[in-house]
Structures are given as C-alpha cells and as structure tokens.
Design an enzyme around this catalytic site. Structure first.
Site, short mmCIF file in Angstrom:
data_model
loop_
_atom_site.label_atom_id
_atom_site.label_comp_id
_atom_site.label_asym_id
_atom_site.label_seq_id
_atom_site.Cartn_x
_atom_site.Cartn_y
_atom_site.Cartn_z
N SER A 159 3.80 -1.70 4.39
CA SER A 159 3.92 -3.04 4.98
C SER A 159 4.23 -4.06 3.90
O SER A 159 3.57 -4.10 2.88
CB SER A 159 2.62 -3.45 5.67
OG SER A 159 2.09 -2.39 6.38
N ASN B 184 -6.08 6.37 16.46
CA ASN B 184 -7.34 6.39 17.23
C ASN B 184 -7.97 7.78 17.21
O ASN B 184 -9.18 7.92 17.17
CB ASN B 184 -7.07 5.96 18.67
CG ASN B 184 -7.02 4.45 18.79
OD1 ASN B 184 -6.89 3.75 17.79
ND2 ASN B 184 -7.16 3.95 20.00
N GLU B 185 -7.12 8.80 17.25
CA GLU B 185 -7.63 10.17 17.28
C GLU B 185 -8.32 10.51 15.95
O GLU B 185 -9.37 11.17 15.94
CB GLU B 185 -6.48 11.15 17.56
CG GLU B 185 -5.96 11.08 19.00
CD GLU B 185 -5.13 9.83 19.32
OE1 GLU B 185 -4.68 9.15 18.38
OE2 GLU B 185 -4.97 9.51 20.51
N GLN C 241 0.83 -1.21 0.00
CA GLN C 241 0.00 0.00 0.00
C GLN C 241 0.86 1.26 0.00
O GLN C 241 1.54 1.54 0.99
CB GLN C 241 -0.87 -0.02 1.26
CG GLN C 241 -1.80 1.17 1.43
CD GLN C 241 -2.61 1.02 2.72
OE1 GLN C 241 -2.10 0.55 3.74
NE2 GLN C 241 -3.87 1.42 2.70
N GLY C 242 0.84 2.00 -1.10
CA GLY C 242 1.60 3.25 -1.16
C GLY C 242 0.73 4.44 -0.80
O GLY C 242 0.22 5.15 -1.67
N TYR C 243 0.53 4.63 0.48
CA TYR C 243 -0.35 5.70 0.95
C TYR C 243 0.46 6.78 1.68
O TYR C 243 0.69 7.86 1.18
CB TYR C 243 -1.42 5.13 1.89
CG TYR C 243 -2.72 4.72 1.21
CD1 TYR C 243 -2.73 4.15 -0.06
CD2 TYR C 243 -3.94 4.88 1.86
CE1 TYR C 243 -3.93 3.76 -0.65
CE2 TYR C 243 -5.14 4.51 1.26
CZ TYR C 243 -5.12 3.94 0.00
OH TYR C 243 -6.30 3.57 -0.58
N SER C 244 0.87 6.45 2.93
CA SER C 244 1.53 7.45 3.78
C SER C 244 2.83 7.95 3.16
O SER C 244 3.50 7.23 2.42
CB SER C 244 1.84 6.85 5.15
OG SER C 244 0.66 6.49 5.81
N GLU D 161 -9.78 -1.76 4.83
CA GLU D 161 -8.63 -2.01 5.69
C GLU D 161 -9.07 -2.03 7.15
O GLU D 161 -8.73 -2.93 7.91
CB GLU D 161 -7.58 -0.92 5.49
CG GLU D 161 -6.37 -1.10 6.42
CD GLU D 161 -5.27 -0.07 6.18
OE1 GLU D 161 -5.48 0.85 5.37
OE2 GLU D 161 -4.21 -0.20 6.82
#
Lengths: 395, 374
Positions: A161, A379-380, A126-129, A244
């Site tokens: 990951s 979580n925030e 996954q190329g996200y962040s 996800e």
C-alpha cells in the site's frame, strides 16, 4: 481541578489557537511522504503538532513523541474530535512500524527513524506479501544475501500500500533458505529511492489503485537497518501485524476517529442512508437488516471500549486484535452491502448524471469494501488465529 | 456510567456462582424438570434466606437488598449458566418489577417483603409474552374488579401463592391481586418444550380481585425492559456455558486420529461463536448499566434481548451440532440448555420484535402515525 481537567483546558486552548480551519471536517491527511505536496493548512497542522510531539502523542519524548499517558491521549483526541480536527499525520510509520521499533529497535535505530516519522519526514510501506506468500506469509522467498556492510535483496513484494509515495519500506526477507520456514526470515529496512526498487500500482475493482507491486532487483538494505536478530524476523513481523490489526479495528490511540467513541451507543443514521431508510417503501426485512447491523456495530464499539479499559496504560494489543479485525471488517463489508441494497438501482452508478455523488461513492465503496475482509490477514486466517490463541484449539 | 464490573460486584458473582454450582448441577436439573413442582423447596429457601438472592433488586424499605439491575444481572447470568430451576424469575423478577413499578405503596409494603424472603411465591400474569403492545388484549377487568379471560402461558403459576394480574380496564391497564386458590381461577400446568421452566394456562372466570394499581405505557415498557434485562443476562450465562463446554468437547473428541477441534470448519464455527458471545455480552451488560442509572439509550434493553436471543440459540445449535450424534441424545446434557435457549429466545419478545421496537424508538422506521392528531 484534577491534573487531567487542567490538561484538557490547556489542550483545548492550544488547539483553538493552533488548529487551522483547513484541517477541520473531511479532507486530506498528512502522510509524511516527501513525494507529495500537501495543502498549506495540512502541512502547517502537521508541523505544529509535531513540535509538541502530538503527531505520535504516546511515544516517548526522546523520539519525537508527546510522552502522554493513555488518558491524556484520549483527552487530546476528544478535544480534536470536538472541533472536527483531522489527525495531523497518519501512516504506517506512526501506526505500525513505529510501535514495533519502539519494542525491538536498537537505540540507534530508534533515534534515526522514529524522530523522522514523528516529524512527518518519511512515509513507510510494508514489504510483506509476495505473489506466492499471501495468507501463508511465512513461505515468503524474497532473498537477502549478506554482503558485509549490506544485504543484497532480490524478489517481488505485492499489496505494498502506498509504495509509490513511500520513502522507506520495512520488509520481510529470507536470509536462511535451509532453516524451517518461520526460522530463516529477517526484518530489514530499505530506502525506496534506489535503483533496485521498481513500483507498479495495481488497479482494483473499485477503480482505485491504493496497492502496488514492488520489484526488488539487487536492492540494498544497510546492515544497521536489520531490526531484531538475524533469522528471527518473524517475531518482529508478527508483532507488527498485531499493531496493524488493532489499527484496523480502531484500538490504536493514533487511529483518531471522526466522531468521539464514548460509552453511549450512536445509532443515528448517517445522512447518506437517512433518505433511503425513511422511504416508506422500504421492506420490513430490509429494515430489520439495517437495525441488526446497527446493533452489531454498537456492540462492537462497546466491546472495544471495554477492551480499551482492560488494556490500561501501555498494555499493547494481544491476540484479541484478531477478534476486532475479523468482526470489524465483517461489519464494514456488511454496511456497504446494506447501503447499496437500500439504494436499489440508484446503487448501480459508476459515473454520470443519473447518480448523485453519494450514490456513486456508495457503489465504489461497496467494491472497495471487498478488500477489508482480505487485507491484513483474511477473515479465515483471523478465525484460525482466534481458534489457536484464544480458544486453545489444537493444530 | 459503568462499563466494567466493580470488584465488589465480581465478588458477589463468586458467591452466587459457588452456591449454584453446588445446588444446581445437571443431575438436579434433570430431577426437577421431571417433577411436577419443578423446583427444590429446600434450595429455594436457602437461596432466599442464607444467600438472600430473591430480594437482590428489591429496595431495602421493602425487605430486599437494595441492589439494582446490575447485580440482578449477575444473579441471572449465573442462574442461566447453571440452569437454575425455581421461581426466581417469575416471583422476584416478573412479579417483583411489576409491583415496584405499578402497585400502591401499601401493597408494596405488604407483599414485596414476602417475595424477597421467599415466604410467598408470586407470579405476573400477562396475557401476552411476545410484545408489550399486545398486553391487555385478552384479560379484562370491570369496574367491580372482576377479572375474566385466559392467559395461555404463565410462568410458575402452578406453585404461586399470589397472582399479579395485568388486565385492561376502562382506564388503561390495571394491576390486580388474586390468591392463587381464589374461586373461579383455573391453573392448568402445561407440558412445555422447555421442562426447566414450568408454565401453566391460567383462566379467570369472573374472579373477584383487589385492584392494587396499574401500568401506563411508560411503566409497562420499563417493566418489560427490566425483565428483558434479567432474561438477557440469564441467556448470556447459558450461552457461555454452552460455548465453553462445546469448545472443550472438540478438544477431547477424537476422529480421523485427531481431536475434531483441529479441523478448520469447527475452529471457525467456534471463533464465530466467541465473537457473537462477546458482543452480545457487551450489549447485555450495557443494558444493565443503563437501567441502573436511568441514563443511556432507551433501546438498550431491547438490543440486549435481541442479541442475547440470537446468540443463545446459535450457541445451542452449535452445542448440538459439534457434538455429533451424542448431541441429540437425552443422555447428554446439551439439550437441557438447548431447550431453555428456545424458550428464552421468544419469552418477552423475539429478536425480530425487539429490533422492530428499537427501530420505533430511534424513529428511523417509517412512522405509522404521521396523520393529523384529532
């Protein structure tokens, strides 16, 4: 006999015949990666299941799936669980990218990618962040230039990951730098085995390296691998995040669990904990913590079950996935906290003869559990999503 | 076992909800909590007669509707949401279940129809409302059925016609029937922190009574669980009301030029509350489904009571805090639920008591009686 019980009989018979001993109990699960050699039984299990489409039982048959209903899938998992069989194939293709492509992909894309995923022929990452785009994912700056037949991609992705074992990456890139931040993003697919892609594992506090940095220097994604509309990739990307999170919360039908999740509540203490909880010297306060945790996790499973019933056939995860992600990750984190606390000084081991394998495992798990309340959206951020989408609170 | 309500049950909820919405407004609650009786006789008669709620869980052979813990849970949830003030909990739930589990056939046939019809109000006199293990430590009865001792907290005793008394005897816990106006009984209403549920101090100074049965360990615990199931539902209803009204308040209250619900600190508190509530609700509904079939986990009712207690209090604290200054005024309605949350939190055992009770049931606590049996 109802159709479903007939299906159960047939499934059980087939599983007894075809499930190899080496995939029962704990152990390696096939990820579809072409860069890893799996134990023979794991490979065989994946291939046999793939032949029936049962690596992705709910997907349509024309894309390599099993075409099973939600009920049939539950029966299949029940039967697999009953014999202790591990899932035949788990990766980001089966759990996240596949379901998204089913919804947003063209016929050609589905034919080309889904079948390969179903047959365990490719692992995805996954190329996200990016270093500058974590919780604020939409501020990503990885640039994709239109070069006619392909996109030329430059930038850096992080927290990818399994990138070292992946064959393909689904990637969010910026294709319009002038548009507002949510509007200039596109969702593209690119092969990992090319010159422009460099992967570096990141060492974590637990001593493991499940995540990587991925550098894209003139990497290439073909035009036919643009998913959805150009500059509207944010919609596709967000949808994938719901898959996800539901996977992390255990809602996804492909997230087969080691134990059946029934209506009944399981409050049994697992073996690692038993000795500690039964130690007469345990304080009432700590015992209260243990039972409180068990109660919350039982209520969590009851709620999941209820949500599952409400969702019915084909209904895909919605905004409530954030509720499950937030609460589920909190439970997972709290469990590890309680476990190491129960162990006292025996929970301080990293290596060595003074500590059992379980104790060292618990200490490592305590460290790796620090990730669960952060990855997949902190979580925030989940609380923000719940406040906005579920409670309707204003911006 | 059920995991969701049926359509019939949802319709039943609608009926109950409509009735209470009309008859138990915050204005009614304020009027009743300031009165000595604490309930509206006309509404009580309608509730028992026209709507038939007082006999919800009482079998048809005893004049009830023959529903079970699930429907009783629905009624209780709506009563909690609308903060119903009246003897339903004391008479139908507490006394009703004690009679069903411990009284003789003749007594059940004689008394339960009156409880179901609301013609007579009963209450259950327990000398301890904190822990089932401690019941019977103060109230005693001798072989002539003379009851002595004091129960410090008895719900709605001041309006009860009949007292169902649990008192210890030479052969375990006995159930005794006494008319509320019998000689030697003193019923002293106490001012309580939660004025929406009236309590009295009830003393027995050698009161002659009728032995109508008894509760052994199993039936006492079952009674306790059934009452906890109803109470947990009531609490979930109250928590739901506080949650909804509080979230709405944060959308309309403007400070710093914007609705306070736009601030992240408040958003997160609301999101946390939503989750606590959803999971406590799942546990509570599960307890009713378990009791209805006598299947499932023996600790389901304790789990429900523990989670509902914590959740109602958290919703109540948030309800006051998020309203700011107006939240701790008498004029604003939040404190009505806040006080009910507190009394419900500890009635029939605190969250801690119930967690410890669960621990013992699943035997993961160190056993305190591992010694040799005599």
């Amino acid at each position: 006999m109802s159709d479903l019980s007939a299906f159960r009989e047939e499934t059980r018979a087939w599983l007894v015949e075809n499930c190899p001993e080496g995939v029962k109990g704990e152990g390696v699960v096939h990820t579809g990666s072409t860069k890893v050699t799996f134990p023979p039984d794991v490979q065989l299990w994946m291939e046999r299941m793939a032949e029936r489409g049962w690596t992705v039982p709910t997907w349509p048959k024309e894309y390599g799936g099993g075409g099973l209903s939600v009920e049939e899938t539950r029966v299949l998992f029940d039967e697999m669980n009953a014999m202790g069989a591990r899932p035949p194939l788990v990766n980001m293709g089966t759990r996240m990218f596949g379901p998204t492509l089913l919804e947003y992909g063209t016929e050609e894309q589905k034919q080309r990618h889904l079948t390969v995923i179903a047959q365990g022929g490719a692992a995805w990452c996954q190329g996200y962040s990016e270093p500058g785009a974590g919780s604020d994912l939409a501020s990503l700056r990885c640039r994709a230039e239109d070069k006619g037949d392909f996109f030329l991609i430059n930038g850096q992705k992080i927290w990818t990951s399994g990138a070292q074992y992946a064959d393909w990456m689904f990637c969010l890139v910026r294709t319009d730098f002038d548009a507002s931040k949510h509007s200039g993003i596109s969702f593209v697919l690119l092969p990992m085995d090319q010159e422009g892609v460099t992967v570096k594992p990141i060492s974590l506090i637990s001593g493991n390296s499940p995540f990587c940095e991925t550098f894209l220097d003139d990497a290439i994604a073909e035009k036919r691998d643009l998913v959805g509309t150009l500059n509207e990739g944010w919609t596709v990307g967000k949808r994938l995040l719901q898959h996800e999170r539901s996977g992390q919360g255990g809602l996804s039908p492909t997230a087969a669990r080691p134990k059946p999740v029934g209506v009944t509540i399981d409050l049994e203490v697992d073996d690692v904990l038993k000795d500690y909880v039964n130690d007469p010297s345990i304080t009432p306060a700590l015992r209260d913590e243990v039972i409180d945790w068990k109660m919350r996790s039982a209520a969590f499973r009851l709620t999941q079950k209820r949500a599952g019933e409400q969702a019915r056939d084909g209904k895909t995860p919605a905004d409530t996935t954030s509720v499950f992600k937030l609460y589920g990750s909190t439970l997972a984190r709290d469990r590890q906290e309680i476990v190491v606390r129960l162990m006292g000084t025996q929970g301080l081991g990293w290596e060595g003869d003074s500590f059992s394998k379980d104790e060292i495992g618990a200490a490592r798990s305590w460290l790796s559990s620090k990730a669960v309340t952060i990855y997949g959206g902190t979580n925030e951020v989940q609380a923000n999503i719940i406040a906005k989408r579920v409670l309707g609170l204003p911006d | 076992m059920q995991i969701e309500y049926t359509e019939d049950q949802e319709q039943f909820r609608e009926v109950v909800s409509r009735f209470l919405q009309a008859k138990s407004t915050p204005i009614d609650v304020r009027r009743l909590m300031a009165s000595n009786e604490g309930y509206d006789q006309a509404v009580w008669q309608q509730l028992c007669g026209e709507v038939g709620l007082a006999g919800t869980h009482i079998p048809e052979e005893y004049g009830g509707f023959g529903f079970g813990p699930i429907e009783l849970g629905i009624v209780s949830e709506e009563m909690g949401r609308h903060l119903y003030c009246g003897p339903f909990f004391a008479s139908s739930v507490m006394a009703g279940y004690a009679l069903l589990n411990g009284a003789t056939e003749a007594i059940k046939s004689a008394i339960l129809p009156d409880i179901a019809s609301g013609d007579r109000i009963a209450t259950l006199v327990l000398d301890n409302l904190n822990n089932p293990e401690k019941v019977g430590s103060v109230l005693k009865a001798n072989d002539e059925h003379v009851v002595s001792g004091t129960a410090p907290i008895v719900v709605d005793a001041h309006i009860a016609d009949l007292l169902i008394v649990a008192a210890s005897t030479s052969d375990g816990l006995g159930l005794y029937l006494v008319n509320a106006d019998a000689d030697g009984i003193s019923i002293k209403p106490e001012e309580a922190l939660d004025p929406t549920r009236k309590i009295s101090r009830v003393s027995f100074d050698g009161v002659s009574s009728e032995r109508i049965g008894g509760l052994n360990e199993e039936s006492l615990n079952l009674t306790w669980d059934q009452i906890c199931n109803a109470l947990a539902h009531e609490m979930i209803g109250g928590a739901q009301h506080l949650f909804e009204s509080t979230v709405e308040y944060t959308k309309v209250r403007v400070q710093f030029g914007r609705p306070i619900g736009s601030f992240q600190a408040l958003k997160h508190r609301c999101a946390d509350l939503l989750m606590e509530l959803e999971f406590a609700k799942a546990a509570t509904h599960h307890a009713a489904f378990c009791l209805a079939t006598s299947e499932g986990e023996p600790f389901a009712a304790s789990m429900a009571k523990a989670m509902a207690s914590d959740t109602y209090m958290e919703a109540a604290r948030a309800g006051v805090q998020l309203r700011g200054g107006i939240g701790f005024t008498w004029e604003e309605d939040t404190h009505l639920w806040y006080k009910r949350a507190k009394s419900s939190e500890v009635f029939m055992g605190s969250a801690h008591m119930h967690r410890e009770r669960m621990m013992k049931m699943i035997e993961i606590a160190p056993s305190h009686n591992t010694g040799e049996q005599p």
